[in-house]
Design a protein around this motif. Structure first.
Motif, PDB file in Angstrom:
ATOM      1  N   GLY A  38     -61.710-126.625 -66.587  1.00 45.50           N
ATOM      2  CA  GLY A  38     -62.232-125.307 -66.254  1.00 45.50           C
ATOM      3  C   GLY A  38     -61.496-124.684 -65.085  1.00 45.50           C
ATOM      4  O   GLY A  38     -61.162-123.496 -65.106  1.00 45.50           O
ATOM      5  N   GLY A  39     -61.229-125.491 -64.041  1.00 50.14           N
ATOM      6  CA  GLY A  39     -60.472-124.982 -62.904  1.00 50.14           C
ATOM      7  C   GLY A  39     -59.052-124.617 -63.277  1.00 50.14           C
ATOM      8  O   GLY A  39     -58.523-123.593 -62.833  1.00 50.14           O
ATOM      9  N   ALA A  40     -58.415-125.451 -64.115  1.00 55.02           N
ATOM     10  CA  ALA A  40     -57.052-125.152 -64.557  1.00 55.02           C
ATOM     11  C   ALA A  40     -57.013-123.848 -65.342  1.00 55.02           C
ATOM     12  O   ALA A  40     -56.097-123.028 -65.161  1.00 55.02           O
ATOM     13  N   GLU A  41     -57.995-123.645 -66.219  1.00 63.73           N
ATOM     14  CA  GLU A  41     -58.020-122.392 -66.992  1.00 63.73           C
ATOM     15  C   GLU A  41     -58.247-121.191 -66.087  1.00 63.73           C
ATOM     16  O   GLU A  41     -57.663-120.126 -66.288  1.00 63.73           O
ATOM     17  N   MET A  42     -59.082-121.345 -65.076  1.00 58.06           N
ATOM     18  CA  MET A  42     -59.328-120.250 -64.149  1.00 58.06           C
ATOM     19  C   MET A  42     -58.053-119.881 -63.388  1.00 58.06           C
ATOM     20  O   MET A  42     -57.713-118.698 -63.244  1.00 58.06           O
ATOM     21  N   PHE A  43     -57.333-120.888 -62.919  1.00 54.82           N
ATOM     22  CA  PHE A  43     -56.064-120.628 -62.236  1.00 54.82           C
ATOM     23  C   PHE A  43     -55.036-120.008 -63.185  1.00 54.82           C
ATOM     24  O   PHE A  43     -54.296-119.089 -62.813  1.00 54.82           O
ATOM     25  N   GLN A  69     -38.110-121.150 -62.191  1.00 52.93           N
ATOM     26  CA  GLN A  69     -38.612-121.920 -61.056  1.00 52.93           C
ATOM     27  C   GLN A  69     -39.985-121.416 -60.606  1.00 52.93           C
ATOM     28  O   GLN A  69     -40.879-122.207 -60.289  1.00 52.93           O
ATOM     29  N   CYS A  70     -40.151-120.089 -60.595  1.00 49.84           N
ATOM     30  CA  CYS A  70     -41.432-119.512 -60.197  1.00 49.84           C
ATOM     31  C   CYS A  70     -42.518-119.900 -61.195  1.00 49.84           C
ATOM     32  O   CYS A  70     -43.628-120.285 -60.791  1.00 49.84           O
ATOM     33  N   CYS A  71     -42.227-119.810 -62.483  1.00 47.52           N
ATOM     34  CA  CYS A  71     -43.212-120.167 -63.509  1.00 47.52           C
ATOM     35  C   CYS A  71     -43.600-121.635 -63.407  1.00 47.52           C
ATOM     36  O   CYS A  71     -44.786-121.990 -63.515  1.00 47.52           O
ATOM     37  N   PHE A  72     -42.619-122.499 -63.199  1.00 47.85           N
ATOM     38  CA  PHE A  72     -42.896-123.926 -63.063  1.00 47.85           C
ATOM     39  C   PHE A  72     -43.771-124.194 -61.841  1.00 47.85           C
ATOM     40  O   PHE A  72     -44.731-124.983 -61.906  1.00 47.85           O
ATOM     41  N   SER A  73     -43.483-123.536 -60.725  1.00 47.28           N
ATOM     42  CA  SER A  73     -44.272-123.718 -59.508  1.00 47.28           C
ATOM     43  C   SER A  73     -45.709-123.252 -59.707  1.00 47.28           C
ATOM     44  O   SER A  73     -46.651-123.901 -59.238  1.00 47.28           O
ATOM     45  N   LEU A  74     -45.898-122.135 -60.414  1.00 43.35           N
ATOM     46  CA  LEU A  74     -47.240-121.618 -60.649  1.00 43.35           C
ATOM     47  C   LEU A  74     -48.044-122.561 -61.539  1.00 43.35           C
ATOM     48  O   LEU A  74     -49.240-122.782 -61.303  1.00 43.35           O
ATOM     49  N   TRP A  79     -52.483-126.837 -62.055  1.00 39.21           N
ATOM     50  CA  TRP A  79     -52.991-128.166 -62.385  1.00 39.21           C
ATOM     51  C   TRP A  79     -53.339-128.977 -61.143  1.00 39.21           C
ATOM     52  O   TRP A  79     -54.328-129.714 -61.133  1.00 39.21           O
ATOM     53  N   MET A  80     -52.552-128.842 -60.075  1.00 37.00           N
ATOM     54  CA  MET A  80     -52.862-129.571 -58.848  1.00 37.00           C
ATOM     55  C   MET A  80     -54.125-129.027 -58.191  1.00 37.00           C
ATOM     56  O   MET A  80     -54.958-129.784 -57.683  1.00 37.00           O
ATOM     57  N   GLY A  81     -54.275-127.690 -58.186  1.00 36.39           N
ATOM     58  CA  GLY A  81     -55.498-127.107 -57.640  1.00 36.39           C
ATOM     59  C   GLY A  81     -56.725-127.551 -58.409  1.00 36.39           C
ATOM     60  O   GLY A  81     -57.771-127.874 -57.823  1.00 36.39           O
ATOM     61  N   ALA A  82     -56.613-127.594 -59.738  1.00 37.53           N
ATOM     62  CA  ALA A  82     -57.730-128.056 -60.569  1.00 37.53           C
ATOM     63  C   ALA A  82     -58.032-129.527 -60.323  1.00 37.53           C
ATOM     64  O   ALA A  82     -59.202-129.943 -60.303  1.00 37.53           O
TER      65      ALA A  82
END
Length: 271
Positions: A38-43, A69-74, A79-82
């Motif tokens: 759920g957190g990953a989808e929200m991000f 690079q920007c897309c990969f970082s986002l 996923w890390m935030g979730a």
């Protein structure tokens, strides 16, 4: 579909086996999976909103800003935030003592139901949950809101009547955002409601919404006419008998039994 896979298999198994029990570790796993996906989808929805902002408001710089690079970082950030959010929620819930009544009035384990089973003071835990959820939900929602305010202002000022085509690219995303945030706000920010309404809202965002997301994102696809044809030629006739049997007394009794089975029995297996 990842969010739907957290509780749907267990629900299907319980309905087929006429069971309704879950271990403590299984319950904590459901809480982790729910908040992780759920957190990953929200991000990800927030990142998609930013992507549309860049595409509409800065079209000439889009490939420069949204590079690989920007897309990969986002994506890594999502996923890390979730992961951090879900680990925090699961650790807090697993440290609470549980004793006495262990019946969950729902078909899956979630914090609002599980925390009621604790036999200790839960004020601090509830505050921690609210802070954790707020740190995830509020920034994402405000970022989405700001992105679309700027997009609408840009479309009205720069594109004029031709802005309809630019705005149509955001339709599917706005639909998913509304379907995602609506039930979540209702379940987690409500003051009071019946358990039946809670179960319906939970069923919507845990089972129905993940199943409809792929369909929503294909609405701009050229094959949508074929999908619509399949719906009214195949799906609708198949559902008609089920719809008409909902008024049958035996069907009502079966639905009542199904509602009764949607109460999970939490089995304590803590060492």
């Amino acid at each position: 579909m990842s969010l739907g896979s957290v509780a749907t298999p267990k629900l299907a198994t319980d309905l087929l086996n006429s069971g309704g029990t879950i271990s403590f570790s299984g319950c904590m796993a459901q809480i982790f999976g729910l908040h992780f996906f759920g957190g990953a989808e929200m991000f990800l929805l927030t990142v998609m909103g930013y992507d549309r902002y860049v595409a509409i408001c800065h079209p000439l710089r889009y490939t420069t800003i949204m590079n690989r690079q920007c897309c990969f970082s986002l994506v890594v950030f999502c996923w890390m935030g979730a992961l951090i959010h879900s680990v925090f929620q699961t650790v807090v819930m697993s440290q609470l003592p549980y004793c006495g009544v262990n019946v969950l009035d729902n078909f899956f384990c979630d914090i609002p139901q599980v925390i009621k089973l604790s036999c200790s003071e839960t004020y601090v835990a509830k505050i921690l949950m609210v802070v954790s959820d707020g740190l995830v939900t509020l920034p994402c929602f405000l970022t989405l809101l700001l992105s679309y305010v700027i997009i609408l202002a840009t479309i009205c000022g720069r594109f004029g009547k031709g802005g309809r085509k630019a705005l149509s690219t955001c339709g599917s995303h706005l639909t998913v955002v509304g379907l995602f945030y609506g039930p979540i706000v209702f379940v987690y920010l409500k003051t009071s409601s019946s358990s039946q309404v809670d179960k319906m809202a939970s069923m919507f965002y845990m089972v129905v919404m993940p199943a409809f997301n792929p369909l929503i994102y294909t609405l701009r696809n050229q094959e949508v006419d074929k999908m619509a044809s399949v719906f009214y030629m195949v799906v609708t006739p198949a559902l008609n008998p089920l719809i008409y049997t909902l008024r049958n007394q035996e069907m009502k009794g079966a639905m009542g039994k199904l509602n009764h089975k949607c109460k999970l029995l939490l089995l304590h297996q803590r060492e």
